[in-house]
Write a protein that holds these residues in place. Structure first.
Motif, PDB file in Angstrom:
ATOM      1  N   UNK A  84      27.910  36.012  42.968  1.00 23.82           N
ATOM      2  CA  UNK A  84      29.277  36.366  43.352  1.00 23.82           C
ATOM      3  C   UNK A  84      30.282  35.447  42.669  1.00 23.82           C
ATOM      4  N   UNK A  85      29.984  34.152  42.598  1.00 27.83           N
ATOM      5  CA  UNK A  85      30.896  33.215  41.938  1.00 27.83           C
ATOM      6  C   UNK A  85      31.051  33.585  40.468  1.00 27.83           C
ATOM      7  N   UNK A  86      29.950  33.980  39.824  1.00 28.97           N
ATOM      8  CA  UNK A  86      30.022  34.376  38.418  1.00 28.97           C
ATOM      9  C   UNK A  86      30.833  35.655  38.253  1.00 28.97           C
ATOM     10  N   UNK A  87      30.635  36.633  39.165  1.00 32.77           N
ATOM     11  CA  UNK A  87      31.412  37.876  39.104  1.00 32.77           C
ATOM     12  C   UNK A  87      32.902  37.611  39.273  1.00 32.77           C
ATOM     13  N   UNK A  88      33.246  36.730  40.198  1.00 31.32           N
ATOM     14  CA  UNK A  88      34.659  36.417  40.439  1.00 31.32           C
ATOM     15  C   UNK A  88      35.287  35.753  39.221  1.00 31.32           C
ATOM     16  N   UNK A  89      34.528  34.880  38.550  1.00 28.12           N
ATOM     17  CA  UNK A  89      35.070  34.223  37.352  1.00 28.12           C
ATOM     18  C   UNK A  89      35.270  35.237  36.240  1.00 28.12           C
ATOM     19  N   UNK A  90      34.336  36.171  36.071  1.00 25.70           N
ATOM     20  CA  UNK A  90      34.470  37.175  35.016  1.00 25.70           C
ATOM     21  C   UNK A  90      35.631  38.120  35.281  1.00 25.70           C
ATOM     22  N   UNK A  91      35.825  38.506  36.546  1.00 30.25           N
ATOM     23  CA  UNK A  91      36.912  39.418  36.895  1.00 30.25           C
ATOM     24  C   UNK A  91      38.227  38.701  37.148  1.00 30.25           C
ATOM     25  N   UNK A 110      29.042  24.012  46.518  1.00 32.18           N
ATOM     26  CA  UNK A 110      30.091  24.883  45.978  1.00 32.18           C
ATOM     27  C   UNK A 110      30.826  24.198  44.832  1.00 32.18           C
ATOM     28  N   UNK A 111      31.097  22.906  44.986  1.00 30.70           N
ATOM     29  CA  UNK A 111      31.767  22.160  43.916  1.00 30.70           C
ATOM     30  C   UNK A 111      30.887  22.096  42.676  1.00 30.70           C
ATOM     31  N   UNK A 112      29.576  21.984  42.868  1.00 28.25           N
ATOM     32  CA  UNK A 112      28.664  21.952  41.731  1.00 28.25           C
ATOM     33  C   UNK A 112      28.619  23.279  40.984  1.00 28.25           C
ATOM     34  N   UNK A 113      28.994  24.362  41.667  1.00 27.36           N
ATOM     35  CA  UNK A 113      29.043  25.674  41.030  1.00 27.36           C
ATOM     36  C   UNK A 113      30.338  25.902  40.260  1.00 27.36           C
ATOM     37  N   UNK A 114      31.213  24.921  40.227  1.00 26.43           N
ATOM     38  CA  UNK A 114      32.443  25.032  39.452  1.00 26.43           C
ATOM     39  C   UNK A 114      33.660  25.441  40.248  1.00 26.43           C
ATOM     40  N   UNK A 115      33.556  25.505  41.580  1.00 26.74           N
ATOM     41  CA  UNK A 115      34.713  25.841  42.413  1.00 26.74           C
ATOM     42  C   UNK A 115      35.480  24.553  42.739  1.00 26.74           C
ATOM     43  N   UNK A 160      33.731  43.693  42.943  1.00 32.19           N
ATOM     44  CA  UNK A 160      34.524  42.630  42.335  1.00 32.19           C
ATOM     45  C   UNK A 160      35.621  43.187  41.449  1.00 32.19           C
ATOM     46  N   UNK A 161      35.355  44.317  40.771  1.00 29.86           N
ATOM     47  CA  UNK A 161      36.359  44.905  39.884  1.00 29.86           C
ATOM     48  C   UNK A 161      37.487  45.547  40.683  1.00 29.86           C
ATOM     49  N   UNK A 162      37.171  46.162  41.826  1.00 30.24           N
ATOM     50  CA  UNK A 162      38.170  46.908  42.581  1.00 30.24           C
ATOM     51  C   UNK A 162      38.954  46.053  43.567  1.00 30.24           C
ATOM     52  N   UNK A 163      38.754  44.742  43.586  1.00 29.64           N
ATOM     53  CA  UNK A 163      39.330  43.917  44.640  1.00 29.64           C
ATOM     54  C   UNK A 163      40.438  43.021  44.119  1.00 29.64           C
TER      55      UNK A 163
END
Length: 635
Positions: free
Chosen positions: A242-249, A274-279, A219-222
């Motif tokens: 993965x959704x949490x990693x993408x939000x942090x990065x 997916x919408x319930x996960x905040x996307x 996630x950091x290198x992308x």
């Protein structure tokens, strides 16, 4: 009257007493007053030295920095950097850049109107030496230096949701069958050329729960994350991670809703989760694209590629391809034949063979560059994945890669970093020692108070109590962890850290590191490979001297027969002969090979073997092959 004799006498006089017209010879006689005055001695005045010292020589030495040159010339740093623009070979004008060529240093000083004197480099204190010897990434490049680069796209998702199958479909290869249990165990990095001609670098990260650290590095290198979600399962544990990693990065997400060809697929349910996960999906006015696909059948893959290309175009990804190289280690491993290797992505500069690299406490002089297919490369530009050969030490996955000018500079930086690491270790050890000392003092005070309360006479009499270590008698398990790549070892360590029953059974990690797998300890076995097969049509004899030699008349029915390999004669399921050939002939000509549907005469080395019509002749070869253990660790 002037006669000839008078002229001759006059000429002789002129030759004897030459005339001098120099100012020195035309001295004026001193007057009587001047002779009586005291004698005054006059000295010639000395040359005046310039008060500001502009004409004095400045001390210079090899490997001095630009800032040091400005200091010794007593000129502002901007003046020195401006003069370097007009000196050939003075490319790096940064303050901490080292000037290795004395001729360049003298030319810079000459441009500034200063004289130089070459001296030995001044001695520096250990503190100043360590302060100057570390390296860091360069300042951001100017817009004029930036050029477009391919995007780095990481494919993420839950285990068995079809990530590897999707990548196989994109690059037209089938590697999923080669993975244990269909689970990706390493990060794969490769470049794919899409149908529109654009190049995209893909990272394939594992989806198993044990590999969360690998997904975090990806996630950091992308630049873009393609989140693969199975339409029949919806959002799962690693999907949320993965959704949490993408939000942090702060990395944009494109959702690939996979396996829509299955009857149990529920696209709308997956979108709601997916919408319930905040996307915020595009159909709800958001910016997250959802592309329904079937990676196995190739459904809507062009739409996914177009979404990736559009997102990369909107981001305007650019990088500086000049100067010292910067990058990030994606994975590292030790190859039995080639040594220490790392998979990396170049983020700045152009990596070439011979470059000197630093990564944490590891360094390398690049001996080879390879793409994901193992083909050698001459250079690697920004955004390009590359396998680097030449590491002296194995770099850690996730570490930054920085290029330095020389190996001498690399050793100096490593010395500094090792010194800093040692100081940090000493500091942390001091804290642990202080903590243990406090625990010991508390225990001692408690025992001392117990003895005081028990009374002095009790301590003197009776049997002395044996001091037992608190760890004696406790069951324990000692573990040594070895993995083929650093990421696998890291994942196993993360799992073992969750163990929380040390009070009942202690878990001791004796050692961990990167090395061969268990299978490499097994001895190789001899493996047989079938090359061809023939049917014996008839047996006939030829005369060789006074002896009759049997010859098998055969027709090759499968593969190829090679004279140099071994042959096995089989009759009614039993092996009659297993050995080499003495002769192989076709139309009375000695040959080395016989192809399918070609007749030939074969003569065995053992003349006592009598082939019969209907026998089967097998041609085979053997080679040594490494064994593989049948142990399945479960991931």
């Amino acid at each position: 009257m002037l006669t000839i004799s008078n002229l001759l006498r006059l000429g002789s006089t002129l030759r004897q007493r030459p005339l001098h017209t120099s100012i020195v010879r035309l001295k004026r006689r001193k007057t009587a007053e001047e002779k009586k005055s005291p004698r005054i001695i006059e000295y010639s005045p000395k040359k005046l030295q310039p008060a500001n010292g502009a004409a004095s020589s400045a001390d210079v030495w090899r490997h001095m920095s630009v800032a040091q040159l400005a200091s010794t010339l007593k000129r502002p740093l901007d003046d020195v950097q401006e003069a370097m623009l007009y000196v050939r070979g003075a490319d790096n004008i940064e303050a901490n850049a080292k000037l290795e060529d004395l001729k360049i240093i003298q030319d810079i000083a000459k441009k500034l109107g200063a004289k130089t004197r070459v001296v030995a480099a001044p001695e520096t204190t250990a503190e100043d030496e360590h302060k100057e010897r570390d390296v860091s990434p360069r300042p951001p490049a100017t817009p004029e230096q930036l050029e477009p680069r391919p995007p780095v796209v990481t494919v993420m998702g839950h285990v068995d949701h079809g990530k590897t199958t999707l990548l196989d479909s994109l690059r037209g290869a089938d590697v999923a069958a080669g993975e244990a249990g269909g689970i990706t165990q390493h990060i794969g990095a490769f470049t794919v050329t899409l149908e529109n001609g654009e190049r995209v670098t893909f990272l394939d990260t594992p989806g198993h729960a044990a590999f969360s650290a690998m997904r975090a590095r990806g996630a950091v290198a992308t630049d873009i994350i393609v989140l693969v979600v199975a339409a029949e399962d919806g959002v799962m544990a690693q999907t949320r991670e993965v959704i949490q990693l993408a939000k942090e990065a702060q990395v944009p997400i494109i959702v690939a809703l996979n396996k829509i060809d299955k009857p149990e697929a529920n696209i709308e349910k997956s979108k709601r989760e997916l919408a319930q996960m905040g996307l915020t999906l595009e159909e709800h006015g958001g910016d997250v694209q959802v592309i329904p696909i079937s990676a196995l059948k190739g459904t809507n893959l062009p739409l996914l590629a177009e979404a990736v290309s559009t997102q990369a175009t909107l981001m305007g990804l650019k990088a500086d391809p000049t100067g010292l190289v910067e990058g990030i280690v994606i994975e590292s491993k030790t190859d039995p034949r080639r040594g220490k290797l790392s998979t990396a992505i170049v983020s700045r500069g152009t990596l070439r063979k011979g470059s000197v690299l630093l990564s944490g406490l590891a360094h390398a002089k690049v001996r080879g560059l390879f793409d994901h297919n193992g083909q050698p490369l001459t250079e690697a530009a920004p955004g390009m994945p590359v396998e680097i050969l030449g590491w002296r030490e194995l770099p850690l996955a996730g570490e930054l890669i920085l290029e330095v000018e020389t190996e001498k500079k690399a050793h100096a930086v490593l010395k500094h970093r090792e010194h800093q690491a040692q100081l940090e270790k000493i500091e942390s050890s001091s804290d642990e020692i202080r903590k243990k000392d406090e625990e010991h003092q508390a225990k001692y005070r408690a025992e001392h108070e117990a003895r005081r309360l028990a009374g002095r006479f009790r301590m003197r009499g009776g049997q002395r109590v044996k001091q037992v270590d608190e760890n004696d008698g406790m069951p324990r398990v000692s573990v040594i962890i070895k993995g083929d790549v650093h990421g696998s070892v890291e994942a196993i360590l993360d799992v073992l850290e969750t163990y929380n029953s040390n009070e009942r059974c202690r878990l001791d990690i004796v050692h961990y590191g990167v090395g061969n797998e268990l299978s490499s300890k097994l001895p190789p076995v001899e493996v047989e490979e079938q090359l061809g097969e023939a049917n014996v049509l008839q047996n006939f004899f030829i005369n060789e001297g006074r002896k009759e030699i049997p010859v098998a008349g055969c027709r090759c029915t499968k593969g190829v027969l090679k004279k140099s390999q071994r042959f096995r004669l089989v009759r009614d399921g039993e092996v009659v002969y297993d050995g080499a050939l003495e002769s192989m002939r076709h139309l009375k000509n000695e040959v080395d090979t016989i192809k399918k549907d070609v007749e030939c005469g074969l003569r065995f080395k053992d003349v006592k073997v009598l082939p019969e019509a209907g026998d089967t002749l097998q041609c085979y070869t053997t080679h040594m092959e490494a064994q593989q253990t049948d142990w399945d660790p479960g991931f």
